[in-house]
Scaffold this active site. Structure first.
Site, PDB file in Angstrom:
ATOM      1  N   ILE A  16       1.609  -0.946   0.640  1.00 47.25           N
ATOM      2  CA  ILE A  16       0.116   0.043  -0.158  1.00 47.25           C
ATOM      3  C   ILE A  16       1.037   1.673   0.016  1.00 47.25           C
ATOM      4  CG2 ILE A  16      -0.390   0.544   2.460  1.00 47.25           C
ATOM      5  CD1 ILE A  16      -3.205   0.835   1.616  1.00 47.25           C
ATOM      6  N   ASN A  29      -3.145   1.754  14.839  1.00 49.31           N
ATOM      7  CA  ASN A  29      -3.775   1.523  16.656  1.00 49.31           C
ATOM      8  C   ASN A  29      -4.237   3.084  17.401  1.00 49.31           C
ATOM      9  OD1 ASN A  29      -1.521   2.697  18.473  1.00 49.31           O
ATOM     10  ND2 ASN A  29      -0.319   1.438  17.863  1.00 49.31           N
ATOM     11  N   ASP A  39       1.303  -0.476   9.495  1.00 49.39           N
ATOM     12  CA  ASP A  39       1.756   1.140  10.727  1.00 49.39           C
ATOM     13  C   ASP A  39       2.444   0.956  10.284  1.00 49.39           C
ATOM     14  OD1 ASP A  39       0.373   1.932  13.918  1.00 49.39           O
ATOM     15  OD2 ASP A  39       0.744   3.506  11.868  1.00 49.39           O
ATOM     16  N   SER A 122      -7.616  -4.702  10.508  1.00 50.47           N
ATOM     17  CA  SER A 122      -7.530  -6.049  12.056  1.00 50.47           C
ATOM     18  C   SER A 122      -7.162  -7.404  11.334  1.00 50.47           C
ATOM     19  CB  SER A 122      -9.037  -5.329  11.972  1.00 50.47           C
ATOM     20  OG  SER A 122      -9.143  -4.429  12.444  1.00 50.47           O
ATOM     21  N   ILE A 125      -2.324  -8.583  12.935  1.00 47.82           N
ATOM     22  CA  ILE A 125      -2.065  -8.367  14.305  1.00 47.82           C
ATOM     23  C   ILE A 125      -2.903  -8.499  14.934  1.00 47.82           C
ATOM     24  CG2 ILE A 125      -1.228  -7.263  16.121  1.00 47.82           C
ATOM     25  CD1 ILE A 125       1.409  -5.995  14.069  1.00 47.82           C
ATOM     26  N   TYR A 126      -4.097  -7.747  14.752  1.00 48.93           N
ATOM     27  CA  TYR A 126      -6.079  -7.923  15.874  1.00 48.93           C
ATOM     28  C   TYR A 126      -6.701  -9.179  15.197  1.00 48.93           C
ATOM     29  CZ  TYR A 126      -5.134  -3.216  16.572  1.00 48.93           C
ATOM     30  OH  TYR A 126      -4.297  -1.592  18.039  1.00 48.93           O
TER      31      TYR A 126
HETATM   32  N1  APR Z   1       0.418  -2.796   2.448  1.00 48.81           N
HETATM   33  C1  APR Z   1      -0.910  -3.830   2.365  1.00 48.81           C
HETATM   34  N2  APR Z   1      -1.117  -4.404   3.393  1.00 48.81           N
HETATM   35  C2  APR Z   1       0.003  -4.116   4.771  1.00 48.81           C
HETATM   36  C3  APR Z   1       1.685  -3.527   4.367  1.00 48.81           C
HETATM   37  C4  APR Z   1       1.383  -3.004   3.408  1.00 48.81           C
HETATM   38  N3  APR Z   1       2.599  -2.678   3.482  1.00 48.81           N
HETATM   39  N4  APR Z   1       1.854  -4.708   5.459  1.00 48.81           N
HETATM   40  C5  APR Z   1       0.804  -5.358   6.137  1.00 48.81           C
HETATM   41  N5  APR Z   1      -0.494  -5.566   5.102  1.00 48.81           N
HETATM   42  C6  APR Z   1      -0.961  -6.228   5.526  1.00 48.81           C
HETATM   43  C7  APR Z   1      -1.218  -7.269   6.220  1.00 48.81           C
HETATM   44  O1  APR Z   1      -0.769  -8.606   6.193  1.00 48.81           O
HETATM   45  C8  APR Z   1      -2.369  -7.905   7.161  1.00 48.81           C
HETATM   46  O2  APR Z   1      -3.372  -8.821   5.531  1.00 48.81           O
HETATM   47  O3  APR Z   1      -1.765  -5.648   6.416  1.00 48.81           O
HETATM   48  C9  APR Z   1      -3.264  -5.995   6.887  1.00 48.81           C
HETATM   49  C10 APR Z   1      -3.451  -5.323   8.406  1.00 48.81           C
HETATM   50  O4  APR Z   1      -2.645  -6.356   9.073  1.00 48.81           O
HETATM   51  P1  APR Z   1      -1.795  -5.634  10.765  1.00 48.81           P
HETATM   52  O5  APR Z   1      -0.734  -4.056   9.972  1.00 48.81           O
HETATM   53  O6  APR Z   1      -0.916  -6.612  11.937  1.00 48.81           O
HETATM   54  O7  APR Z   1      -2.873  -4.301  11.080  1.00 48.81           O
HETATM   55  P2  APR Z   1      -4.451  -4.771  11.499  1.00 48.81           P
HETATM   56  O8  APR Z   1      -4.628  -6.096  11.987  1.00 48.81           O
HETATM   57  O9  APR Z   1      -5.362  -3.992  12.049  1.00 48.81           O
HETATM   58  O10 APR Z   1      -3.390  -4.986  13.195  1.00 48.81           O
HETATM   59  C11 APR Z   1      -3.546  -3.324  14.193  1.00 48.81           C
HETATM   60  O11 APR Z   1      -0.985  -3.237  14.403  1.00 48.81           O
HETATM   61  O12 APR Z   1       0.611  -2.177  13.260  1.00 48.81           O
HETATM   62  C12 APR Z   1       0.021  -2.737  14.469  1.00 48.81           C
HETATM   63  O13 APR Z   1      -0.212  -0.352  15.122  1.00 48.81           O
HETATM   64  C13 APR Z   1      -0.804  -1.232  14.440  1.00 48.81           C
HETATM   65  O14 APR Z   1      -1.473  -2.294  16.747  1.00 48.81           O
HETATM   66  C14 APR Z   1      -2.230  -2.067  15.265  1.00 48.81           C
HETATM   67  C15 APR Z   1      -2.620  -2.888  15.008  1.00 48.81           C
END
Ligand code: APR
Length: 175
Positions: A16, A29, A39, A122, A125-126
């Site tokens: 992205i 977050n 993030d 979400s 990690i979520y």
């Molecule tokens: N581009 C697109 N998607 C990505 C990228 C990237 N560069 N990096 C990771 N992802 C994808 C992951 O593979 C997953 O499919 O983003 C999606 C959401 O995953 P997370 O980043 O873990 O986000 P989330 O599940 O919403 O958890 C949020 O994680 O990074 C921390 O600060 C953030 O505490 C918050 C939590």
């Protein structure tokens, strides 16, 4: 003639942070102080100005969204939203995730955003189940676009193959 709302929804397998769109959405977050996953990738690519602006925002409650500039990213804006952490599905997670998408679209509309890219909020990690989260994302996007003529493209940017497979199936209506 505005393309129908389903024609304006796309899914790609990509990073992205490289998307040349008006706004990318960050799965942040509630502190908005950065983190891992997407993030972390967005903050690394945007540079220190992003965190500096985030510090001025005072956080973001789950389900809400905040907007900042994109700094070193190709995108003009970053819309930060805090998705729900999955606790089994009986703590309002579905509605909170749906609110994330609605909050992002509301901010996009206020900033004349024409093209917007979302990660799979979400589902990392979520821990939100991928297919359930994808259906929520596509449902809320379809609902918003049905009454909107400003947005030209909503691009779901899937980092992994599995995420892309699920998004592609649900966006094309074959699942
Ligand atoms: N581009 C697109 N998607 C990505 C990228 C990237 N560069 N990096 C990771 N992802 C994808 C992951 O593979 C997953 O499919 O983003 C999606 C959401 O995953 P997370 O980043 O873990 O986000 P989330 O599940 O919403 O958890 C949020 O994680 O990074 C921390 O600060 C953030 O505490 C918050 C939590």
């Amino acid at each position: 003639m505005t393309a129908s709302h389903t024609e304006r929804i796309t899914a790609v397998q990509d990073d992205i942070t490289t998307q040349r769109v008006d706004a990318i959405v960050n799965a942040a977050n509630t502190s908005l102080m950065g983190g891992g996953g997407v993030d972390g990738a967005i903050h690394r690519a945007a540079g220190p100005g992003l965190l500096a602006e985030c510090r001025t925002l005072g956080g973001c409650p789950t389900g809400e969204a905040r907007i900042t500039k994109g700094y070193d990213l190709p995108a003009t804006w970053v819309i930060h939203t805090a998705g729900p952490i999955w606790h089994g599905g009986t703590h309002g997670e579905n509605e909170l995730l749906a609110r994330c998408y609605r909050s992002c679209f509301a901010l996009a509309a206020r900033h004349a955003v024409r093209t917007i890219a979302f990660p799979a909020i979400s589902t990392g990690i979520y821990g939100f189940p991928l297919e359930r989260a994808t259906r929520i994302a596509v449902t809320e996007t379809t609902r918003f676009l049905a009454d909107d003529t400003e947005i030209e493209e909503v691009r779901f940017v899937c980092f992994g193959m599995e995420t892309y497979r699920v998004y592609q199936a649900i966006v094309t209506g074959s699942a």
